[in-house]
Design a protein around this motif. Structure first.
Motif, short mmCIF file in Angstrom:
data_model
loop_
_atom_site.label_atom_id
_atom_site.label_comp_id
_atom_site.label_asym_id
_atom_site.label_seq_id
_atom_site.Cartn_x
_atom_site.Cartn_y
_atom_site.Cartn_z
N GLN A 120 0.68 -1.23 -0.08
CA GLN A 120 0.07 -0.09 -0.05
C GLN A 120 1.06 1.40 -0.05
N THR A 121 1.93 1.28 -0.90
CA THR A 121 2.77 2.30 -0.91
C THR A 121 2.74 2.99 -2.43
N GLY A 122 1.82 2.58 -3.09
CA GLY A 122 1.56 3.30 -4.46
C GLY A 122 2.84 2.99 -5.60
N LEU A 123 3.53 1.69 -5.00
CA LEU A 123 4.65 1.38 -5.76
C LEU A 123 4.23 0.21 -6.72
N SER A 124 2.99 0.03 -6.76
CA SER A 124 2.50 -1.02 -7.83
C SER A 124 3.09 -2.51 -7.67
N GLY A 125 2.89 -2.82 -6.40
CA GLY A 125 3.23 -4.25 -5.74
C GLY A 125 2.34 -5.39 -6.39
N SER A 126 1.21 -5.11 -6.66
CA SER A 126 0.41 -6.16 -7.23
C SER A 126 0.48 -6.41 -8.65
N SER A 127 0.50 -5.34 -9.36
CA SER A 127 0.79 -5.36 -11.07
C SER A 127 2.46 -6.07 -11.03
N ALA A 128 3.21 -5.81 -10.25
CA ALA A 128 4.51 -6.40 -10.46
C ALA A 128 4.55 -7.91 -10.35
N ILE A 129 3.69 -8.53 -9.41
CA ILE A 129 3.58 -9.97 -9.58
C ILE A 129 2.90 -10.33 -10.63
N VAL A 130 1.91 -9.85 -11.17
CA VAL A 130 1.48 -10.06 -12.50
C VAL A 130 2.33 -10.07 -13.57
N CYS A 131 2.97 -8.94 -13.52
CA CYS A 131 3.85 -8.70 -14.67
C CYS A 131 5.08 -9.79 -14.86
N ALA A 132 5.75 -10.27 -13.65
CA ALA A 132 6.53 -11.35 -13.61
C ALA A 132 5.82 -12.44 -13.74
N ALA A 133 4.88 -12.97 -13.42
CA ALA A 133 4.21 -14.14 -13.72
C ALA A 133 3.92 -14.28 -15.28
N LEU A 134 3.50 -13.07 -15.90
CA LEU A 134 3.27 -13.35 -17.26
C LEU A 134 4.54 -13.30 -18.08
N SER A 135 5.68 -12.75 -17.60
CA SER A 135 7.05 -13.12 -18.43
C SER A 135 7.13 -14.63 -18.40
N CYS A 136 7.00 -15.22 -16.99
CA CYS A 136 7.34 -16.78 -16.93
C CYS A 136 6.38 -17.20 -17.96
N LEU A 137 5.01 -16.97 -18.21
CA LEU A 137 4.11 -17.65 -19.11
C LEU A 137 4.71 -17.67 -20.42
N LEU A 138 5.14 -16.56 -20.73
CA LEU A 138 5.41 -16.23 -22.06
C LEU A 138 6.81 -17.16 -22.60
N ASP A 139 7.48 -17.64 -21.59
CA ASP A 139 8.62 -18.16 -21.77
C ASP A 139 8.34 -19.67 -21.70
N PHE A 140 7.50 -19.96 -20.64
CA PHE A 140 7.41 -21.55 -20.29
C PHE A 140 6.52 -21.80 -22.01
N TYR A 141 5.49 -21.30 -22.38
CA TYR A 141 5.06 -21.65 -23.67
C TYR A 141 5.60 -21.10 -24.81
N GLN A 142 6.79 -20.37 -24.83
CA GLN A 142 7.64 -20.09 -25.82
C GLN A 142 6.63 -19.34 -27.15
N VAL A 143 6.19 -18.30 -26.39
CA VAL A 143 5.15 -17.50 -27.16
C VAL A 143 5.51 -15.91 -27.16
N ARG A 144 6.65 -15.55 -26.47
CA ARG A 144 7.15 -14.17 -26.34
C ARG A 144 6.99 -13.28 -27.58
N HIS A 145 7.52 -14.14 -28.74
CA HIS A 145 7.58 -13.27 -30.08
C HIS A 145 6.06 -13.39 -30.73
N LEU A 146 5.23 -13.80 -30.12
CA LEU A 146 3.65 -13.70 -30.68
C LEU A 146 3.03 -12.70 -29.87
N ILE A 147 3.32 -12.18 -28.64
CA ILE A 147 2.40 -11.21 -28.15
C ILE A 147 3.24 -10.05 -27.94
N LYS A 148 2.84 -8.86 -28.41
CA LYS A 148 3.40 -7.68 -28.84
C LYS A 148 3.42 -7.02 -27.35
N VAL A 149 4.83 -6.44 -27.05
CA VAL A 149 5.18 -5.55 -25.91
C VAL A 149 4.20 -4.72 -25.67
#
Length: 357
Positions: A120-149
């Motif tokens: 609760q410091t306005g530093l985006s703690g929740s979205s950081a967890i989601v962002c890191a998880a998305l990066s893991c999913l992109l690599d696990f399924y090897q689709v990083r090149h298919l989903i635009k930044v």
């Protein structure tokens, strides 16, 4: 990109500081933000026979010493751990791939997370967890090149919307792109593309900055509520004020490029003053206002990093002024530390997915 289907994948996403223009990202405005190396969330993906979302031993506590312990924990930390965030991004990621004919292999995994971003410091703690998880999913399924930044911040925001979290794209853009980034959320762009125009800036343009935050902040989730409704209702004061906030980011970009730190300092203060006029002191909270004013009392400039709980500070007179401010923060009990900027971690593969300007 990870190619070994049995490899453990781990990614970090960093806290975000809204430097100028926030909260106009929710109102078709402009912002400048950067990622903060001081704090981060990490997510680990380990291939597994069954798909498992692992609770964090501290943040997803389900065993308590007593009923009062449970109640006290809910009063201080709420009901919200990270498991729900990981589940939500899995759903949003799966549905996006299905809708866009992106084939996913049938492997399973365990997802776990950790974070040192203060709550609760306005530093985006929740979205950081989601962002890191998305990066893991992109690599696990090897689709990083298919989903635009450019699309990835929308996926992160949609996962949070699944959980009723009210927010804008700014935080997610900053965490996906990393570094210092200027964002334009013009309505025509948003309507036509579904995302804004995001422009990385040179980190060396930033002067030394500092962070003040409360060790035990009150919930800042109410901050957007009435202003958002008034904006939707066509309130002229809110609409014109939010445009002024958006213009601060545009002016701030020029001030940083020209190394006009006096102008930059003025814009930081103006950003907070406009926010205070729109939201009112009751919504912002006395502790949050005090964090801004303690900086101003020593001649520094300051504003919220997000929706409250922490402020970003510029000390025009340098390190001696920062030392004075640190002493004042200690007297009150606020944490104070220099900001460390985290450069972008986008790979060449990521950059290839980006739309050409």
């Amino acid at each position: 990109m990870a190619t070994d289907k049995d490899a453990v994948i781990e990614h970090r996403a960093y806290a975000r500081v809204g430097l100028l223009g926030n909260p106009s990202d929710v109102y078709y405005g402009r912002t400048i933000s950067f990622t903060l190396a001081n704090f981060w969330a990490s997510v680990k993906l380990q291939p597994s026979d069954h798909l498992m979302i692992l609770p964090h031993p501290a943040h997803d506590l389900v065993q308590f010493d007593s009923l009062p312990h449970l109640v006290n924990r809910l009063c201080t930390d709420g009901y919200y751990g990270g498991v729900r965030l990981l589940m939500a991004i899995c759903k949003i990621f799966h549905n996006y791939c299905k809708e866009n004919n992106i084939i996913l292999h049938e492997g399973n995994f365990k997802l776990s997370y950790d974070t040192n971003i203060p709550r609760q410091t306005g530093l985006s703690g929740s979205s950081a967890i989601v962002c890191a998880a998305l990066s893991c999913l992109l690599d696990f399924y090897q689709v990083r090149h298919l989903i635009k930044v450019e699309v990835r911040p929308n996926l992160i925001l949609n996962a949070e919307k699944e959980l009723g979290i009210v927010a804008g794209l700014q935080d997610r853009v900053a965490q996906v792109y990393g570094g210092l980034i200027y964002m334009d959320f013009d309505k025509k762009l948003m309507d036509n593309l579904g995302h804004g125009n995001y422009t990385p800036m040179d980190l060396n343009l930033l002067p030394p900055l500092y962070l003040i935050y409360a060790e035990n902040p009150s919930d800042s989730g109410k901050v957007h509520s009435t202003v958002r409704q008034r904006w939707l209702n066509g309130d002229e004061f809110i609409i014109s004020s939010m445009k002024k906030v958006a213009d601060i980011a545009l002016e701030g970009r020029t001030a940083l490029i020209e190394k006009d730190h006096a102008k930059f300092a003025t814009l930081m203060n103006r950003n907070f003053d406009l926010r205070r006029e729109m939201f009112g002191d009751e919504a912002l909270g006395a502790m949050n206002i005090e964090m801004v004013e303690i900086a101003r009392r020593v001649g520094a400039t300051s504003k919220f990093t997000g929706s409250g709980g922490a402020v970003v500070v510029f000390c025009p007179e340098g390190s001696s002024q920062a030392s004075l401010l640190e002493d004042e923060c200690k007297k009150i009990g606020f944490a104070f530390q220099p900001l460390q900027i985290k450069p972008s971690m986008l790979t060449q593969e990521d950059l290839k997915t980006m739309s050409s300007k």
